[in-house]
Design a protein around this motif. Structure first.
Motif, PDB file in Angstrom:
ATOM      1  N   VAL A  10      42.763   9.857 -17.777  1.00 58.72           N
ATOM      2  CA  VAL A  10      43.753  10.722 -17.549  1.00 58.72           C
ATOM      3  C   VAL A  10      44.131  10.840 -16.008  1.00 58.72           C
ATOM      4  N   ALA A  11      44.047   9.689 -15.413  1.00 58.56           N
ATOM      5  CA  ALA A  11      44.160   9.880 -13.959  1.00 58.56           C
ATOM      6  C   ALA A  11      45.556   9.467 -13.671  1.00 58.56           C
ATOM      7  N   GLY A  12      46.650   9.220 -14.566  1.00 60.55           N
ATOM      8  CA  GLY A  12      47.814   8.867 -14.325  1.00 60.55           C
ATOM      9  C   GLY A  12      48.668  10.119 -13.504  1.00 60.55           C
ATOM     10  N   LEU A  13      49.621   9.870 -12.968  1.00 52.61           N
ATOM     11  CA  LEU A  13      50.439  10.748 -12.114  1.00 52.61           C
ATOM     12  C   LEU A  13      51.335  11.579 -12.764  1.00 52.61           C
ATOM     13  N   ARG A  16      56.950  11.270 -15.187  1.00 54.10           N
ATOM     14  CA  ARG A  16      58.043  11.451 -16.319  1.00 54.10           C
ATOM     15  C   ARG A  16      58.209  12.963 -16.302  1.00 54.10           C
ATOM     16  N   GLU A  27      48.217  16.392 -19.155  1.00 47.99           N
ATOM     17  CA  GLU A  27      47.370  16.221 -20.205  1.00 47.99           C
ATOM     18  C   GLU A  27      47.042  17.989 -20.738  1.00 47.99           C
ATOM     19  N   GLN A 103      39.083   8.138 -10.755  1.00 48.82           N
ATOM     20  CA  GLN A 103      39.556   6.972 -10.099  1.00 48.82           C
ATOM     21  C   GLN A 103      40.341   7.296  -8.809  1.00 48.82           C
ATOM     22  N   PRO A 106      45.611   5.834  -8.354  1.00 46.07           N
ATOM     23  CA  PRO A 106      46.009   5.474  -9.833  1.00 46.07           C
ATOM     24  C   PRO A 106      46.447   3.804  -9.877  1.00 46.07           C
ATOM     25  N   LEU A 109      45.870   1.193 -15.799  1.00 44.00           N
ATOM     26  CA  LEU A 109      44.867   1.774 -16.923  1.00 44.00           C
ATOM     27  C   LEU A 109      43.641   0.665 -16.903  1.00 44.00           C
ATOM     28  N   ALA A 112      41.379   1.867 -14.301  1.00 37.17           N
ATOM     29  CA  ALA A 112      40.758   3.087 -14.704  1.00 37.17           C
ATOM     30  C   ALA A 112      39.577   2.636 -15.686  1.00 37.17           C
ATOM     31  N   LEU A 129      44.297   7.388 -25.572  1.00 38.90           N
ATOM     32  CA  LEU A 129      45.298   7.801 -24.380  1.00 38.90           C
ATOM     33  C   LEU A 129      46.107   9.007 -24.999  1.00 38.90           C
ATOM     34  N   ASP A 131      48.619  10.372 -24.133  1.00 41.43           N
ATOM     35  CA  ASP A 131      50.233  10.616 -24.352  1.00 41.43           C
ATOM     36  C   ASP A 131      50.498  10.335 -25.905  1.00 41.43           C
TER      37      ASP A 131
HETATM   38  P1  UTP Z   1      51.110   6.167 -18.142  1.00 41.68           P
HETATM   39  O1  UTP Z   1      51.788   5.330 -17.066  1.00 41.68           O
HETATM   40  O2  UTP Z   1      51.773   5.945 -19.296  1.00 41.68           O
HETATM   41  O3  UTP Z   1      50.713   7.621 -17.560  1.00 41.68           O
HETATM   42  O4  UTP Z   1      49.435   5.741 -18.337  1.00 41.68           O
HETATM   43  P2  UTP Z   1      51.044   8.147 -16.299  1.00 41.68           P
HETATM   44  O5  UTP Z   1      50.986   7.327 -15.016  1.00 41.68           O
HETATM   45  O6  UTP Z   1      50.269   9.613 -16.197  1.00 41.68           O
HETATM   46  O7  UTP Z   1      52.840   9.027 -16.445  1.00 41.68           O
HETATM   47  P3  UTP Z   1      54.109   8.335 -15.918  1.00 41.68           P
HETATM   48  O8  UTP Z   1      54.437   7.073 -16.407  1.00 41.68           O
HETATM   49  O9  UTP Z   1      53.856   8.520 -14.222  1.00 41.68           O
HETATM   50  O10 UTP Z   1      55.142   9.563 -16.342  1.00 41.68           O
HETATM   51  C1  UTP Z   1      49.048   5.661 -19.571  1.00 41.68           C
HETATM   52  C2  UTP Z   1      47.674   6.413 -19.644  1.00 41.68           C
HETATM   53  O11 UTP Z   1      46.649   5.797 -18.508  1.00 41.68           O
HETATM   54  C3  UTP Z   1      46.314   6.767 -17.825  1.00 41.68           C
HETATM   55  C4  UTP Z   1      47.232   7.911 -17.696  1.00 41.68           C
HETATM   56  O12 UTP Z   1      46.562   8.997 -17.439  1.00 41.68           O
HETATM   57  C5  UTP Z   1      47.583   7.816 -19.358  1.00 41.68           C
HETATM   58  O13 UTP Z   1      46.880   8.520 -20.101  1.00 41.68           O
HETATM   59  N1  UTP Z   1      46.273   6.226 -16.340  1.00 41.68           N
HETATM   60  C6  UTP Z   1      47.226   5.182 -15.992  1.00 41.68           C
HETATM   61  C7  UTP Z   1      45.126   5.930 -15.672  1.00 41.68           C
HETATM   62  O14 UTP Z   1      44.058   6.835 -16.101  1.00 41.68           O
HETATM   63  N2  UTP Z   1      45.211   5.557 -14.319  1.00 41.68           N
HETATM   64  C8  UTP Z   1      46.134   5.023 -13.810  1.00 41.68           C
HETATM   65  O15 UTP Z   1      46.040   4.298 -12.738  1.00 41.68           O
HETATM   66  C9  UTP Z   1      47.249   4.696 -14.734  1.00 41.68           C
END
Ligand code: UTP
Length: 287
Positions: A10-13, A16, A27, A103, A106, A109, A112, A129, A131
């Protein structure tokens, strides 16, 4: 070996969903009245998983708080005899153990998941995931565990996707093994329509063998420095068989705005306490 642990990256930014995700995690956005991540945690619990490892990053503290005991809130609910609500907020923290790993950046995945190597150790594990929210009779991660238990290989969830949209997904090249079960021969990340080897796209549910960690360690980052899980799986494929399973259930891509809106409407319509009134409201809309 039994699947006991699940990893939740859940470390993505969440770019979108900016500006909503500037200071609060994607999340934690609610579908009706429950954060996205809770639907996925409940899926894992319903599948029998009791140990959850979240890979978090900067600005994600609300997720930790959400799954922790909230003494003041629970005390207040108890005092007001709101027992049903109390049970609701206590349910998850009583059922599962949570671990949190940071992490720091970012970097994808794959990067992570590699952070969990020491906590997972030498056993197969699930990855979910947030999403992808999936409505199904049998939790999708349970469907994958059943396939893992039958064949003892890594299993990835796939879904038939309209060709027009295939370029947003990882796509598998495969041969059929059994009803809805395929052996993965290769996989491509975000192929053009003409290059896509099939219409089966990888969805955010996996059962992985621990050998994925050495495979990810061998995986080169892309130009932007990210380590992709799909590339790690391609390394694993050189060493082990991987299966794909076309799960049964309706998936919503809650990581993009339209998918999130569809999920919101359909989950609200399915709710016994809201569905009828909401349906009436939608029917009467004149826009
Ligand atoms: P996404 O690229 O779809 O999600 O990564 P994001 O980065 O949160 O969203 P956008 O694209 O910027 O809108 C898929 C999954 O992998 C995790 C995200 O949290 C998501 O659950 N992820 C992604 C990480 O944990 N670390 C990362 O470096 C990248």
């Amino acid at each position: 070996m039994k699947i006991r642990k699940a990893v939740f990256p859940v470390a993505g930014l969440g770019t979108r969903f900016l500006p909503a995700t500037k200071a609060s995690p994607k999340e934690m956005m609610p579908l009706v009245d429950k954060p996205l991540i809770q639907y996925v945690v409940e899926e894992a619990i319903d599948a029998g998983i009791r140990e959850i490892i979240m890979i978090t990053g900067r600005g994600k503290n609300a997720i930790e708080d959400h799954f922790d005991i909230s003494f003041e809130l629970e005390h207040t609910l108890k005092g007001k005899n709101k027992n049903k609500l109390l049970e609701e907020v206590q349910k998850i923290s009583n059922l599962v153990d949570f671990w949190y790993i940071r992490q720091k950046e970012p970097l994808g995945l794959g990067h992570a998941i590699l952070r969990t190597k020491d906590l997972i150790g030498n056993e197969p594990f699930a990855v979910l995931l947030g999403d992808d929210i999936i409505y199904s009779d049998i939790p999708v991660i349970r469907q994958l565990i059943d396939i893992y238990e039958r064949y003892n290989v890594s299993v990835i969830a796939v879904e038939k996707i309209d060709r027009k949209e295939i370029s947003s997904y990882g796509v598998i090249e495969c041969k059929g093994i059994d009803d809805s079960v395929y052996q993965v021969l290769d996989m491509v990340e975000k192929p053009s329509i003409s290059e896509a080897p099939s219409d089966l796209a990888i969805i955010g549910r996996y059962i992985l063998t621990p050998e994925i960690f050495t495979a990810l360690e061998k995986t080169e980052p892309d130009k932007s420095g990210e380590i992709h899980l799909t590339y790690g799986l391609r390394h694993l494929l050189k060493q082990q068989v991987i299966y794909a399973f076309q799960f049964k259930g309706k998936r919503y891509d809650a990581g993009n705005k339209l998918g999130f809106l569809k999920a919101t409407v359909e989950f609200a319509l399915r709710r016994p306490d809201l569905g009828d009134d909401f349906r009436e409201y939608l029917k009467g809309l004149e826009l």
